[in-house]
Design a protein around this motif. Structure first.
Motif, PDB file in Angstrom:
ATOM      1  N   ALA A   1     -13.085   2.886 -30.680  1.00  0.00           N
ATOM      2  CA  ALA A   1     -13.953   2.788 -31.858  1.00  0.00           C
ATOM      3  C   ALA A   1     -13.281   1.968 -32.957  1.00  0.00           C
ATOM      4  O   ALA A   1     -13.930   1.140 -33.608  1.00  0.00           O
ATOM      5  CB  ALA A   1     -14.323   4.181 -32.364  1.00  0.00           C
ATOM      6  N   VAL A   2     -11.983   2.184 -33.166  1.00  0.00           N
ATOM      7  CA  VAL A   2     -11.249   1.405 -34.175  1.00  0.00           C
ATOM      8  C   VAL A   2     -11.263  -0.074 -33.790  1.00  0.00           C
ATOM      9  O   VAL A   2     -11.528  -0.943 -34.631  1.00  0.00           O
ATOM     10  CB  VAL A   2      -9.795   1.921 -34.344  1.00  0.00           C
ATOM     11  CG1 VAL A   2      -8.989   0.978 -35.227  1.00  0.00           C
ATOM     12  CG2 VAL A   2      -9.787   3.324 -34.935  1.00  0.00           C
ATOM     13  N   GLU A   3     -11.005  -0.376 -32.517  1.00  0.00           N
ATOM     14  CA  GLU A   3     -11.004  -1.771 -32.063  1.00  0.00           C
ATOM     15  C   GLU A   3     -12.359  -2.437 -32.300  1.00  0.00           C
ATOM     16  O   GLU A   3     -12.427  -3.566 -32.799  1.00  0.00           O
ATOM     17  CB  GLU A   3     -10.661  -1.844 -30.573  1.00  0.00           C
ATOM     18  CG  GLU A   3      -9.228  -1.484 -30.255  1.00  0.00           C
ATOM     19  CD  GLU A   3      -8.977  -1.315 -28.757  1.00  0.00           C
ATOM     20  OE1 GLU A   3      -9.846  -1.690 -27.949  1.00  0.00           O
ATOM     21  OE2 GLU A   3      -7.898  -0.802 -28.418  1.00  0.00           O
ATOM     22  N   TYR A   4     -13.444  -1.759 -31.944  1.00  0.00           N
ATOM     23  CA  TYR A   4     -14.783  -2.329 -32.139  1.00  0.00           C
ATOM     24  C   TYR A   4     -15.097  -2.484 -33.626  1.00  0.00           C
ATOM     25  O   TYR A   4     -15.699  -3.478 -34.039  1.00  0.00           O
ATOM     26  CB  TYR A   4     -15.852  -1.476 -31.464  1.00  0.00           C
ATOM     27  CG  TYR A   4     -15.779  -1.480 -29.960  1.00  0.00           C
ATOM     28  CD1 TYR A   4     -15.698  -2.673 -29.232  1.00  0.00           C
ATOM     29  CD2 TYR A   4     -15.809  -0.291 -29.243  1.00  0.00           C
ATOM     30  CE1 TYR A   4     -15.633  -2.672 -27.845  1.00  0.00           C
ATOM     31  CE2 TYR A   4     -15.750  -0.284 -27.850  1.00  0.00           C
ATOM     32  CZ  TYR A   4     -15.662  -1.473 -27.161  1.00  0.00           C
ATOM     33  OH  TYR A   4     -15.607  -1.472 -25.788  1.00  0.00           O
ATOM     34  N   ALA A   5     -14.696  -1.495 -34.434  1.00  0.00           N
ATOM     35  CA  ALA A   5     -14.959  -1.581 -35.872  1.00  0.00           C
ATOM     36  C   ALA A   5     -14.237  -2.778 -36.476  1.00  0.00           C
ATOM     37  O   ALA A   5     -14.782  -3.471 -37.343  1.00  0.00           O
ATOM     38  CB  ALA A   5     -14.528  -0.286 -36.567  1.00  0.00           C
ATOM     39  N   ILE A   6     -13.034  -3.049 -36.001  1.00  0.00           N
ATOM     40  CA  ILE A   6     -12.288  -4.215 -36.479  1.00  0.00           C
ATOM     41  C   ILE A   6     -13.015  -5.498 -36.076  1.00  0.00           C
ATOM     42  O   ILE A   6     -13.136  -6.428 -36.878  1.00  0.00           O
ATOM     43  CB  ILE A   6     -10.833  -4.184 -35.962  1.00  0.00           C
ATOM     44  CG1 ILE A   6     -10.076  -3.053 -36.665  1.00  0.00           C
ATOM     45  CG2 ILE A   6     -10.136  -5.525 -36.179  1.00  0.00           C
ATOM     46  CD1 ILE A   6      -8.716  -2.737 -36.061  1.00  0.00           C
ATOM     47  N   GLN A   7     -13.537  -5.550 -34.837  1.00  0.00           N
ATOM     48  CA  GLN A   7     -14.296  -6.722 -34.388  1.00  0.00           C
ATOM     49  C   GLN A   7     -15.509  -6.973 -35.272  1.00  0.00           C
ATOM     50  O   GLN A   7     -15.823  -8.111 -35.601  1.00  0.00           O
ATOM     51  CB  GLN A   7     -14.768  -6.539 -32.946  1.00  0.00           C
ATOM     52  CG  GLN A   7     -13.700  -6.676 -31.907  1.00  0.00           C
ATOM     53  CD  GLN A   7     -14.257  -6.453 -30.505  1.00  0.00           C
ATOM     54  OE1 GLN A   7     -15.441  -6.659 -30.257  1.00  0.00           O
ATOM     55  NE2 GLN A   7     -13.397  -6.025 -29.596  1.00  0.00           N
ATOM     56  N   VAL A   8     -16.186  -5.895 -35.645  1.00  0.00           N
ATOM     57  CA  VAL A   8     -17.389  -6.005 -36.472  1.00  0.00           C
ATOM     58  C   VAL A   8     -17.010  -6.411 -37.892  1.00  0.00           C
ATOM     59  O   VAL A   8     -17.770  -7.088 -38.574  1.00  0.00           O
ATOM     60  CB  VAL A   8     -18.172  -4.671 -36.473  1.00  0.00           C
ATOM     61  CG1 VAL A   8     -19.312  -4.692 -37.462  1.00  0.00           C
ATOM     62  CG2 VAL A   8     -18.670  -4.348 -35.083  1.00  0.00           C
ATOM     63  N   GLY A   9     -15.833  -5.979 -38.342  1.00  0.00           N
ATOM     64  CA  GLY A   9     -15.427  -6.256 -39.707  1.00  0.00           C
ATOM     65  C   GLY A   9     -16.016  -5.284 -40.717  1.00  0.00           C
ATOM     66  O   GLY A   9     -15.995  -5.527 -41.914  1.00  0.00           O
ATOM     67  N   ASN A  10     -16.531  -4.183 -40.221  1.00  0.00           N
ATOM     68  CA  ASN A  10     -17.125  -3.157 -41.081  1.00  0.00           C
ATOM     69  C   ASN A  10     -16.016  -2.235 -41.564  1.00  0.00           C
ATOM     70  O   ASN A  10     -15.599  -1.329 -40.845  1.00  0.00           O
ATOM     71  CB  ASN A  10     -18.190  -2.380 -40.297  1.00  0.00           C
ATOM     72  CG  ASN A  10     -18.817  -1.272 -41.113  1.00  0.00           C
ATOM     73  OD1 ASN A  10     -18.161  -0.606 -41.900  1.00  0.00           O
ATOM     74  ND2 ASN A  10     -20.101  -1.080 -40.903  1.00  0.00           N
ATOM     75  N   VAL A  11     -15.527  -2.487 -42.778  1.00  0.00           N
ATOM     76  CA  VAL A  11     -14.382  -1.734 -43.290  1.00  0.00           C
ATOM     77  C   VAL A  11     -14.673  -0.235 -43.363  1.00  0.00           C
ATOM     78  O   VAL A  11     -13.829   0.562 -42.938  1.00  0.00           O
ATOM     79  CB  VAL A  11     -13.899  -2.305 -44.647  1.00  0.00           C
ATOM     80  CG1 VAL A  11     -12.755  -1.476 -45.205  1.00  0.00           C
ATOM     81  CG2 VAL A  11     -13.468  -3.755 -44.473  1.00  0.00           C
ATOM     82  N   PRO A  12     -15.843   0.209 -43.857  1.00  0.00           N
ATOM     83  CA  PRO A  12     -16.087   1.652 -43.822  1.00  0.00           C
ATOM     84  C   PRO A  12     -16.047   2.220 -42.402  1.00  0.00           C
ATOM     85  O   PRO A  12     -15.499   3.292 -42.171  1.00  0.00           O
ATOM     86  CB  PRO A  12     -17.479   1.810 -44.432  1.00  0.00           C
ATOM     87  CG  PRO A  12     -17.655   0.608 -45.290  1.00  0.00           C
ATOM     88  CD  PRO A  12     -16.920  -0.487 -44.569  1.00  0.00           C
ATOM     89  N   GLY A  13     -16.588   1.470 -41.452  1.00  0.00           N
ATOM     90  CA  GLY A  13     -16.545   1.917 -40.057  1.00  0.00           C
ATOM     91  C   GLY A  13     -15.130   2.020 -39.534  1.00  0.00           C
ATOM     92  O   GLY A  13     -14.795   2.954 -38.793  1.00  0.00           O
ATOM     93  N   ILE A  14     -14.286   1.070 -39.919  1.00  0.00           N
ATOM     94  CA  ILE A  14     -12.873   1.109 -39.523  1.00  0.00           C
ATOM     95  C   ILE A  14     -12.223   2.368 -40.085  1.00  0.00           C
ATOM     96  O   ILE A  14     -11.516   3.089 -39.379  1.00  0.00           O
ATOM     97  CB  ILE A  14     -12.124  -0.154 -40.013  1.00  0.00           C
ATOM     98  CG1 ILE A  14     -12.657  -1.404 -39.316  1.00  0.00           C
ATOM     99  CG2 ILE A  14     -10.613  -0.012 -39.810  1.00  0.00           C
ATOM    100  CD1 ILE A  14     -12.205  -2.712 -39.963  1.00  0.00           C
ATOM    101  N   GLU A  15     -12.469   2.625 -41.359  1.00  0.00           N
ATOM    102  CA  GLU A  15     -11.839   3.788 -42.003  1.00  0.00           C
ATOM    103  C   GLU A  15     -12.372   5.109 -41.452  1.00  0.00           C
ATOM    104  O   GLU A  15     -11.616   6.069 -41.317  1.00  0.00           O
ATOM    105  CB  GLU A  15     -12.007   3.716 -43.524  1.00  0.00           C
ATOM    106  CG  GLU A  15     -11.294   2.530 -44.147  1.00  0.00           C
ATOM    107  CD  GLU A  15      -9.805   2.437 -43.795  1.00  0.00           C
ATOM    108  OE1 GLU A  15      -9.137   3.489 -43.650  1.00  0.00           O
ATOM    109  OE2 GLU A  15      -9.308   1.308 -43.658  1.00  0.00           O
TER     110      GLU A  15
END
Length: 183
Positions: A54-68
């Motif tokens: 999930a962290v890897e995909y969130a980084i790909q998307v660039g969605n900072v709230p999703g990453i956090e």
């Protein structure tokens, strides 16, 4: 009628998306769903695996709230593994970053993470800090309409209040949490 999700169905859906989709945003959501389901089952190895995805995909998307939110979920997994110091660091870091955003997932994430941070403080015996986090969690959960976190925050506030020798107020909060369970 149960308000609790069918986590076996959640896994089916998550695995279906992970096997057939290529959109990183949907893949992040599916990996997060799977991590949450495995967390519910107490399967920390699989929860950790899907959380890392999930962290890897969130980084790909660039969605900072999703990453956090995904990083905060890692803190919750560490908490369940008994690594409270590491969990607290990860959760406080995620809360600090999530506070910069007003998206629904950031508010909902802060509600969940505040609840878990309250649990850490409760385990450490810091009742005032636990109570503060449970109150913050309840307010955020109300704002995000996250019924499960509202219920759990009220229940935990009630337990802390009873522990602080305010039985009547504590029972009222516990009853509010139970009532939220059935609304």
């Amino acid at each position: 009628l149960s308000m609790r999700p069918d986590y076996h169905r959640v896994l089916e859906l998550g695995n279906e998306v992970l096997a057939s989709d290529s959109d990183p945003a949907r893949l992040r959501a599916a990996a997060t769903m799977n991590a949450s389901a495995y967390t519910t089952f107490g399967d920390w190895e699989r929860a950790s695996h899907y959380n890392e995805r999930a962290v890897e995909y969130a980084i790909q998307v660039g969605n900072v709230p999703g990453i956090e939110v995904a990083k905060a979920q890692r803190g919750l997994i560490l908490m369940q593994l008994g690594q409270l110091d590491e969990a607290k660091v990860a959760i406080l870091e995620a809360l600090e970053h999530l506070a910069k955003f007003e998206e629904h997932n950031a508010i909902s994430g802060r509600a969940v993470v505040s609840l878990q941070l309250g649990m850490i403080y409760l385990l450490e015996g810091d009742l005032p800090a636990a109570e503060l986090r449970f109150k913050q969690s309840a307010a955020l959960a109300t704002n995000a309409d996250h019924v499960t976190v509202q219920m759990n925050s009220s229940l935990m506030q009630g337990i802390v209040t009873v522990m602080q020798d305010s039985l009547s107020e504590g029972v009222t909060l516990i009853c509010r949490g139970l009532a939220d369970r059935f609304r």
